[in-house]
Enzyme design. Sequence first.
Site, short mmCIF file in Angstrom:
data_model
loop_
_atom_site.label_atom_id
_atom_site.label_comp_id
_atom_site.label_asym_id
_atom_site.label_seq_id
_atom_site.Cartn_x
_atom_site.Cartn_y
_atom_site.Cartn_z
N THR A 11 10.41 2.63 1.39
CA THR A 11 9.78 2.57 2.62
C THR A 11 9.98 1.84 3.96
OG1 THR A 11 8.28 3.84 1.30
CG2 THR A 11 7.56 3.23 3.52
N SER A 13 12.28 -0.55 3.97
CA SER A 13 13.64 -0.52 4.48
C SER A 13 13.90 0.58 5.50
CB SER A 13 14.63 0.07 3.30
OG SER A 13 14.75 -0.95 2.40
N SER A 14 13.39 1.71 5.58
CA SER A 14 13.36 2.67 6.74
C SER A 14 12.58 2.07 7.93
CB SER A 14 12.58 3.97 6.04
OG SER A 14 13.64 4.86 5.32
N LYS A 15 11.44 1.63 7.70
CA LYS A 15 10.87 1.04 8.87
C LYS A 15 11.41 -0.16 9.48
CE LYS A 15 6.95 -1.94 9.94
NZ LYS A 15 5.64 -2.86 9.22
N ALA A 16 12.66 -0.85 8.80
CA ALA A 16 13.33 -1.83 9.63
C ALA A 16 14.82 -1.21 10.12
CB ALA A 16 13.84 -2.80 8.36
#
Length: 297
Positions: A11, A13-16
């Site tokens: 999750t 990682s998707s934010k970054a």
Amino acid sequence: IGTTKKGIGPTYSSKATRNGLRVSDLVGDFHKFSEKYKHLVEHYTHMFPDLKVDVMGEIEKYKHLRERIRPMVRETVSYMHTQITENKRILVECAQSTILDIDFGLYPFVTSSNCSVGGVCTGLGIPPHVVGDVFGVIKAYLTRVGAGGFPTELKDDKGKLLQERGAEYGVTTGRPRRCGWLDLAMLKYSNMVNGFTGLAVTKLDILDVFEEIKVGVAYILDGQKLNTFPASDDDVQRVEVEYVTLPGWKVSTETARKFSDLPPNAQQYIRTIESHIGVPVKWVGVGKDRDSIIPCS
């Protein structure tokens, strides 16, 4: 690295990578949310060809879920600002520990967020100058779930005794927690990052059965005493711990309801923490009940 495997890492990682879905997407234009969701699934199935997702079925679930959560969703920056300007008292609980902080913790054996005091500002959108007291909550001994260096870890019967008496099993995974003596060198580092104005020491009663209790007070690496927590796990694995040994009290503290009720050696244990960290202990926990949290004078 010993994570809970609940999807926190992916999750973040998707934010970054800027392809994550946010609550504002879910409660906003659902057609746009659905398109973003499809693109995200396409992204992950390209990375992991064996991943199977019932896209339309999941979208239908989200269509119902968004109505359930809608009453609980609020734009937090303006909400918190209003509470602050109205002089409301705000209590913020930070999860996990400084050593699990993505920036200041024992990387890579960390969580994906800032669980030190900085997370109060980045997580809630409040300015630093309004943060008042910062209370550090610690156990009277040390525990850790998952991999990573643990200089004061007890791998003997004493560690097992701490685990059994303290019911030290992970809340999310049920895994047994690793246990060891309190590490004041680590706590000093945590204080450097967070700037504690007071400490709460919990589970003091777990130590009631020990003849002697050790407390780690410093790290020595390659013959040199360190003044901070090592940045790399390799160094944490290699440090020697300087201990002080304190006498146990060998009586139950569970009925204590004020600091003076504690045995003298238990009081000495708390004062040792204060003297090494330079922060007052405000509360001591001696049991599970609400009235088992006693104030310190």
